[in-house]
Scaffold this motif. Structure first.
Motif, PDB file in Angstrom:
ATOM      1  N   ILE A 139      25.968  42.868  43.297  1.00  0.00           N
ATOM      2  CA  ILE A 139      25.464  43.507  42.075  1.00  0.00           C
ATOM      3  C   ILE A 139      24.548  42.555  41.318  1.00  0.00           C
ATOM      4  CG2 ILE A 139      26.125  44.578  39.887  1.00  0.00           C
ATOM      5  CD1 ILE A 139      28.834  45.293  41.277  1.00  0.00           C
ATOM      6  N   LEU A 140      24.948  41.297  41.209  1.00  0.00           N
ATOM      7  CA  LEU A 140      24.133  40.334  40.469  1.00  0.00           C
ATOM      8  C   LEU A 140      22.834  40.013  41.193  1.00  0.00           C
ATOM      9  CD1 LEU A 140      26.891  37.918  39.130  1.00  0.00           C
ATOM     10  CD2 LEU A 140      25.696  39.738  37.899  1.00  0.00           C
ATOM     11  N   ALA A 141      22.827  40.085  42.514  1.00  0.00           N
ATOM     12  CA  ALA A 141      21.569  39.921  43.250  1.00  0.00           C
ATOM     13  C   ALA A 141      20.596  41.037  42.886  1.00  0.00           C
ATOM     14  CB  ALA A 141      21.843  39.909  44.752  1.00  0.00           C
ATOM     15  N   ALA A 142      21.130  42.254  42.732  1.00  0.00           N
ATOM     16  CA  ALA A 142      20.281  43.364  42.300  1.00  0.00           C
ATOM     17  C   ALA A 142      19.796  43.144  40.864  1.00  0.00           C
ATOM     18  CB  ALA A 142      21.049  44.684  42.404  1.00  0.00           C
ATOM     19  N   TYR A 143      20.678  42.679  39.988  1.00  0.00           N
ATOM     20  CA  TYR A 143      20.260  42.337  38.621  1.00  0.00           C
ATOM     21  C   TYR A 143      19.086  41.358  38.656  1.00  0.00           C
ATOM     22  CZ  TYR A 143      24.615  44.075  36.309  1.00  0.00           C
ATOM     23  OH  TYR A 143      25.663  44.810  35.793  1.00  0.00           O
ATOM     24  N   SER A 144      19.198  40.323  39.504  1.00  0.00           N
ATOM     25  CA  SER A 144      18.156  39.290  39.558  1.00  0.00           C
ATOM     26  C   SER A 144      16.814  39.876  39.963  1.00  0.00           C
ATOM     27  CB  SER A 144      18.560  38.182  40.531  1.00  0.00           C
ATOM     28  OG  SER A 144      19.644  37.431  40.023  1.00  0.00           O
ATOM     29  N   THR A 145      16.825  40.760  40.945  1.00  0.00           N
ATOM     30  CA  THR A 145      15.578  41.393  41.365  1.00  0.00           C
ATOM     31  C   THR A 145      14.993  42.219  40.226  1.00  0.00           C
ATOM     32  OG1 THR A 145      16.289  41.470  43.680  1.00  0.00           O
ATOM     33  CG2 THR A 145      14.549  42.995  43.019  1.00  0.00           C
ATOM     34  N   MET A 146      15.844  42.946  39.514  1.00  0.00           N
ATOM     35  CA  MET A 146      15.355  43.751  38.399  1.00  0.00           C
ATOM     36  C   MET A 146      14.783  42.882  37.285  1.00  0.00           C
ATOM     37  SD  MET A 146      17.857  47.064  38.149  1.00  0.00           S
ATOM     38  CE  MET A 146      19.428  46.229  38.307  1.00  0.00           C
ATOM     39  N   VAL A 147      15.423  41.756  37.011  1.00  0.00           N
ATOM     40  CA  VAL A 147      14.884  40.841  36.002  1.00  0.00           C
ATOM     41  C   VAL A 147      13.504  40.332  36.427  1.00  0.00           C
ATOM     42  CG1 VAL A 147      15.179  38.545  34.972  1.00  0.00           C
ATOM     43  CG2 VAL A 147      17.092  40.163  34.999  1.00  0.00           C
ATOM     44  N   ASP A 148      13.354  40.002  37.697  1.00  0.00           N
ATOM     45  CA  ASP A 148      12.041  39.561  38.188  1.00  0.00           C
ATOM     46  C   ASP A 148      10.983  40.643  37.958  1.00  0.00           C
ATOM     47  OD1 ASP A 148      13.194  37.204  39.018  1.00  0.00           O
ATOM     48  OD2 ASP A 148      13.373  37.811  41.123  1.00  0.00           O
ATOM     49  N   TRP A 149      11.327  41.885  38.242  1.00  0.00           N
ATOM     50  CA  TRP A 149      10.388  42.986  38.017  1.00  0.00           C
ATOM     51  C   TRP A 149      10.075  43.149  36.532  1.00  0.00           C
ATOM     52  CZ3 TRP A 149      13.369  46.902  41.588  1.00  0.00           C
ATOM     53  CH2 TRP A 149      13.078  46.615  42.927  1.00  0.00           C
ATOM     54  N   MET A 150      11.085  43.001  35.693  1.00  0.00           N
ATOM     55  CA  MET A 150      10.862  43.105  34.244  1.00  0.00           C
ATOM     56  C   MET A 150       9.857  42.062  33.782  1.00  0.00           C
ATOM     57  SD  MET A 150      14.788  43.610  32.906  1.00  0.00           S
ATOM     58  CE  MET A 150      15.886  44.753  33.753  1.00  0.00           C
ATOM     59  N   ARG A 151       9.991  40.862  34.292  1.00  0.00           N
ATOM     60  CA  ARG A 151       9.092  39.781  33.877  1.00  0.00           C
ATOM     61  C   ARG A 151       7.702  39.931  34.481  1.00  0.00           C
ATOM     62  NH1 ARG A 151      13.865  35.236  34.434  1.00  0.00           N
ATOM     63  NH2 ARG A 151      14.717  35.524  32.311  1.00  0.00           N
ATOM     64  N   GLU A 152       7.605  40.563  35.638  1.00  0.00           N
ATOM     65  CA  GLU A 152       6.281  40.883  36.174  1.00  0.00           C
ATOM     66  C   GLU A 152       5.593  41.925  35.299  1.00  0.00           C
ATOM     67  OE1 GLU A 152       6.802  42.092  40.212  1.00  0.00           O
ATOM     68  OE2 GLU A 152       7.578  40.144  40.855  1.00  0.00           O
ATOM     69  N   SER A 153       6.384  42.821  34.732  1.00  0.00           N
ATOM     70  CA  SER A 153       5.838  43.839  33.829  1.00  0.00           C
ATOM     71  C   SER A 153       5.403  43.227  32.507  1.00  0.00           C
ATOM     72  CB  SER A 153       6.904  44.916  33.576  1.00  0.00           C
ATOM     73  OG  SER A 153       6.535  45.787  32.525  1.00  0.00           O
ATOM     74  N   LYS A 154       6.231  42.298  31.983  1.00  0.00           N
ATOM     75  CA  LYS A 154       5.929  41.630  30.711  1.00  0.00           C
ATOM     76  C   LYS A 154       6.588  40.258  30.750  1.00  0.00           C
ATOM     77  CE  LYS A 154       6.256  42.216  25.663  1.00  0.00           C
ATOM     78  NZ  LYS A 154       4.801  42.315  25.389  1.00  0.00           N
ATOM     79  N   LYS A 155       5.790  39.208  30.727  1.00  0.00           N
ATOM     80  CA  LYS A 155       6.344  37.865  30.936  1.00  0.00           C
ATOM     81  C   LYS A 155       7.259  37.425  29.809  1.00  0.00           C
ATOM     82  CE  LYS A 155       2.323  35.370  29.044  1.00  0.00           C
ATOM     83  NZ  LYS A 155       1.288  34.358  29.351  1.00  0.00           N
ATOM     84  N   THR A 156       7.145  38.070  28.629  1.00  0.00           N
ATOM     85  CA  THR A 156       8.007  37.726  27.500  1.00  0.00           C
ATOM     86  C   THR A 156       9.100  38.779  27.278  1.00  0.00           C
ATOM     87  OG1 THR A 156       6.450  38.824  25.982  1.00  0.00           O
ATOM     88  CG2 THR A 156       6.191  36.431  26.313  1.00  0.00           C
ATOM     89  N   MET A 157       9.465  39.493  28.327  1.00  0.00           N
ATOM     90  CA  MET A 157      10.478  40.535  28.209  1.00  0.00           C
ATOM     91  C   MET A 157      11.782  39.958  27.648  1.00  0.00           C
ATOM     92  SD  MET A 157      10.827  43.838  28.923  1.00  0.00           S
ATOM     93  CE  MET A 157       9.840  44.254  30.378  1.00  0.00           C
ATOM     94  N   LYS A 158      12.349  40.663  26.684  1.00  0.00           N
ATOM     95  CA  LYS A 158      13.676  40.327  26.178  1.00  0.00           C
ATOM     96  C   LYS A 158      14.667  41.251  26.873  1.00  0.00           C
ATOM     97  CE  LYS A 158      11.896  38.731  21.776  1.00  0.00           C
ATOM     98  NZ  LYS A 158      11.861  38.948  20.299  1.00  0.00           N
ATOM     99  N   ILE A 159      15.703  40.648  27.440  1.00  0.00           N
ATOM    100  CA  ILE A 159      16.603  41.380  28.323  1.00  0.00           C
ATOM    101  C   ILE A 159      18.026  41.278  27.802  1.00  0.00           C
ATOM    102  CG2 ILE A 159      17.424  41.588  30.693  1.00  0.00           C
ATOM    103  CD1 ILE A 159      14.782  40.000  31.460  1.00  0.00           C
TER     104      ILE A 159
END
Length: 230
Positions: free
Chosen positions: A126-146
């Motif tokens: 599950i956390l590996a999937a979280y990590s991939t999603m965080v990477d995508w979030m930061r590709e969308s916006k480098k200053t994403m607050k999560i």
């Protein structure tokens, strides 16, 4: 002539205030990401929005491909809370890439993993999937607050082990978040577990009832306010 100088003075005041006015009017775009706990209908989001309005925090825009559902009053309800979805499934289908592209959020608040736990996936998966999603979030916006939830407890009638599986996932989330967080794009862990009783706060051992929705709204409120003001 006096009127001319008065107009010049007024124009000077307006120009001085313009940056402040602009900053106040800028909207913070917020994506609520999850499964049916977030989106079907996820009335804790309606209560959370109401709490923001009552506090005078109105510079927000909730975003996502799904509309708000009936929660007893009008609210800004767009979201990405997809019933039955798993974190691992969202990653395998790359769903989040499209959602981020369409919605362009500044803040993502994620309560996700209930269905993964139900499917007996491990915290590491599950956390590996979280990590991939965080990477995508930061590709969308480098200053994403999560904002990432330690998810609510669950006691469904057909999964006696689910309660302890949620405990295991939630125990692993803080260390994962600390390892993945950055100064530019911080990850904040939101404790949605503490004080939540699936016997009293859900109707089926999984989905929040009215009491559970109030508790979830309260859990998210301070972390979200900090993200909005930060």
């Amino acid at each position: 002539m006096a009127n001319f100088y008065s107009l010049l003075a007024l124009l000077g005041v307006i120009l001085t205030l313009a940056p402040a006015i602009s900053a106040q009017s800028g909207q913070i775009r917020i994506m609520a990401l999850g499964d049916s706990i977030t989106g079907s209908p996820g009335c804790w989001r309606a209560l959370l929005w109401q709490k923001l309005q009552n506090a005078g925090i109105t510079n927000t825009k909730f975003v996502g491909s799904l509309p708000g559902q009936g929660c007893g009053f009008e609210y800004d309800g767009a979201n990405e809370g997809h019933g039955g979805y798993t974190a691992t499934g969202i990653v395998s289908r790359r769903d989040l890439v499209g959602w981020l592209s369409s919605a362009s959020p500044d803040v993502v608040m994620m309560h996700l993993g209930t269905n993964d736990v139900w499917s007996n996936l491990s915290p590491s998966e599950i956390l590996a999937a979280y990590s991939t999603m965080v990477d995508w979030m930061r590709e969308s916006k480098k200053t994403m607050k999560i904002l990432v939830a330690q998810i609510i407890p669950m006691r469904p009638s057909n999964c006696a082990e689910c309660y302890d599986r949620v405990v295991a996932l939630n125990k692993a989330i803080p260390a994962w978040a600390a390892s993945k967080s950055t100064a530019e794009s911080p990850i904040v862990v939101v404790d949605c577990w503490a004080g939540f009783d699936p016997s009293n706060d859900t109707g089926d051992g999984v989905h929040p009832n009215s009491l559970g929705n109030e508790k979830l709204a309260n859990s998210w409120y301070e972390p979200l306010v900090t993200a909005i003001r930060g």
